[in-house]
Each structure stands twice: as structure tokens, then as C-alpha cells.
Design a protein around this motif. Structure first.
Motif, PDB file in Angstrom:
ATOM      1  N   PRO A  99       0.898  -1.314   0.024  1.00  0.00           N
ATOM      2  CA  PRO A  99      -0.005   0.004  -0.009  1.00  0.00           C
ATOM      3  C   PRO A  99       0.736   1.353  -0.112  1.00  0.00           C
ATOM      4  N   CYS A 105       3.979   2.548   2.541  1.00  0.00           N
ATOM      5  CA  CYS A 105       4.277   1.452   3.573  1.00  0.00           C
ATOM      6  C   CYS A 105       6.023   1.410   3.538  1.00  0.00           C
ATOM      7  N   SER A 161       9.324   2.690  -1.375  1.00  0.00           N
ATOM      8  CA  SER A 161      10.734   3.553  -2.141  1.00  0.00           C
ATOM      9  C   SER A 161      11.747   3.516  -0.759  1.00  0.00           C
ATOM     10  N   GLU A 182       8.345   2.395  -9.162  1.00  0.00           N
ATOM     11  CA  GLU A 182       7.047   3.002  -9.956  1.00  0.00           C
ATOM     12  C   GLU A 182       7.397   3.600 -11.139  1.00  0.00           C
TER      13      GLU A 182
END
Ligand SMILES: Nc1ncnc2c1ncn2[C@@H]1O[C@H](COP(=O)(O)OP(=O)(O)OP(=O)(O)O)[C@@H](O)[C@H]1O
Ligand SMILES: [Mg+2]
Length: 271
Positions: free
Chosen positions: A46, A49, A52, A165
């Protein structure tokens, strides 16, 4: 030599909040993650969390509060020079052309300007940007900027590729094109990849293995799934594969509650 390219061993990361006196926030706790040589591993979890944070630890940009990082079996000290890093946010230098952005890492490594230019041009072509080298980042579309960033990382021929991402800001079609391109490039050279994403479909379509992280605080892996779908894969087509649907259901069962927890926490923080 270790058969692991990257090992995060019992990693903990605690941050001191700047505003409150002495208040600490444990983002990550007791996390062990191993990426084999040539293995493509995705980490899903999520928002907020600690994904990164973990990637930064693997890159050597953030020193963990506890635990050890090993690169090909050797403890990591300082920046991980065997890794290339594709950031979550835009990381191109706006004052440099696309070509110059791809060249810069090579030049830092001591490659001559002519050689760096030749290699950078080759990489821009490989990511579909032949002829766009003289454009500045603001003259490129979001997808083209991501391609440039990809060329920038791949040009350095890293043994480990860390991606945070990388495609989340792109429209679905561009995103699928780029995912397929990354898979093709990866199949060619088989580097170890640690791929962070929110998107479970993307994680399954791309990876050999998917690791699910719990919601924070004290984030840690709560599930690990081998993705036994045949390769080569087309990320759009593979989604209709019955095994894909089965894996998606299994992993989502683990991830769903964490996503709900993570979302509730974000709302609480914002209140
Ligand atoms: N330097 C820092 N100082 C204080 N807190 C931090 C720092 N870096 C991260 N955090 C906190 O640690 C937690 C994890 O952050 P991180 O950026 O790793 O999350 P994430 O999983 O990458 O989120 P997203 O999916 O939204 O990118 C968050 O609660 C964040 O606020
Ligand atoms: Mg993040």
C-alpha cells in the motif's frame, strides 16, 4: 560468488520526525528480501508502506537503522555502484538535452565524450527515441521522458536495476508498451531487477516473483509468490491467461487488507 545479486537482510528503518520532539517512526522492520542474479522481482504494497525506503536502502542512498545489505555477496558500504536506479519522480536534468542526459552517467564514469555520445545515441534508438536526442525534457511527452530515463539507466549497463514505480504516471497504452519493452530488454541481458509498483497486474505480468509488503508502520513482507507464467510475455495478453487470474486472486487476498489499512492511515494523517 553469491547467487544473489542483492540481499536486504533483516532491514529496519526508523525516521525521526522533524516536528515532534524525539518522536520516531519505524517505517520498515525485520525485512529480508533477496534478488537472484537475473531475477525479476516485484514488490507491491500500500501507499506509504516503505517501498521507496527499501529501494533507497538497496541503492545505498539510505543507510538502514539495522540490518545488512549485500551486493553479490559483499556487504554494501556507501552508494551501490553495481545498480542503476529509475526514480518514482522525474529525474532528468531540464537544462540538458535527452542525449546529454543519457551521456552524463557515462561521462562521470570517464567515458570519452565521443564514445559517450555514440553509446547514448544507440540507447535512445533502442528505447524508440531515434532523432529526439536534441530535445530538452520539456519538449518531450511524459512517455518520452520515461524512455529517456530508461536509456539513462540502461546505458550504464548495471548488474542490478532498481525501478520505483517507473510507469505509474503514464496512460495505460504507453505504459503497456514500455512494460513490454522493458521485458524485451531484460530478456536480452537478464539483469537482476527490483521493481516497485502499486499495481498488482503490472507486478504479475512482469515478474518471476512478487513480494507483498504489509501496511506500515514496521512494514515487512507478508507473502511471496512465484509467477510461473510462460515467457516471453505480452503484458496485455498475459492478463487473460487462466493462471494469471488465479495468481491475481491469491495475491490480492493477501494484499487487499493491507491496502485498506494503508488507505485508512493516509486519511487519518490527512485529517
Ligand atoms: N526521510 C524520512 N523522514 C521521515 N519519514 C520518512 C522519510 N522517508 C520516508 N518516511 C516515511 O516512511 C514511510 C514510508 O515511505 P516510502 O516513501 O518508503 O513509502 P512508499 O511505500 O514508497 O509509498 P508510495 O507508494 O506512496 O510511494 C512513510 O510513512 C513516510 O512518511
Ligand atoms: Mg514510493
Amino acid at each position: 560468488m553469491s547467487r544473489y545479486a542483492l540481499e536486504l537482510l533483516d532491514i529496519g528503518c526508523t525516521f525521526r520526525a522533524k516536528d515532534a520532539q524525539g518522536q520516531r517512526y519505524t517505517a520498515v522492520a525485520g525485512t529480508t528480501l533477496r534478488i537472484g542474479e537475473g531475477e525479476f522481482v516485484s514488490v507491491v504494497g500500500p501507499t506509504g508502506c516503505g517501498k521507496s525506503t527499501l529501494l533507497n536502502v538497496g541503492a545505498g542512498l539510505l543507510e538502514p537503522s539495522s540490518g545488512t545489505v549485500k551486493i553479490f555477496g559483499q556487504p554494501l558500504a556507501g552508494i551501490n555502484s553495481r545498480a542503476g536506479y529509475m526514480f518514482q519522480t522525474e529525474a532528468l536534468m531540464p537544462w540538458r538535452s535527452a542525449l546529454a542526459n543519457v551521456m552524463v552517467g557515462l561521462q562521470y564514469r570517464g567515458v570519452s565524450d565521443d564514445e559517450a555520445r555514440a553509446q547514448a545515441e544507440q540507447w535512445l534508438s533502442r528505447v524508440g527515441l531515434r532523432g529526439f536526442g536534441d530535445r530538452y525534457p520539456h519538449q518531450l511527452s511524459g512517455g518520452m521522458r520515461k524512455r529517456t530515463a530508461l536509456a539513462q539507466v540502461l546505458a550504464l549497463d548495471p548488474d542490478i536495476i532498481l525501478m520505483d514505480e517507473p510507469f505509474s504516471a503514464l496512460d495505460v497504452q504507453t505504459r503497456q508498451l514500455m512494460e513490454n519493452e522493458v521485458l524485451e530488454l531484460w530478456a536480452d541481458k537478464k539483469k537482476a531487477v527490483l521493481f516497485i509498483t502499486h499495481d498488482l497486474d503490472e507486478a504479475i505480468a512482469m515478474s518471476d516473483r512478487v513480494v507483498v509488503l504489509s501496511a506500515g508502520p514496521a512494514t515487512h513482507p507478508i507473502g511471496e509468490f512465484a509467477i510461473d507464467l510462460p515467457r516471453p510475455r505480452d503484458v496485455a495478453e498475459v492478463r487473460t491467461h487462466p493462471r494469471f487470474v488465479e495468481l491475481h486472486t491469491q495475491i490480492w487476498n493477501v494484499l487487499r487488507d493491507e491496502v485498506l489499512k494503508g488507505y485508512a492511515q493516509q486519511l487519518q494523517k490527512a485529517a
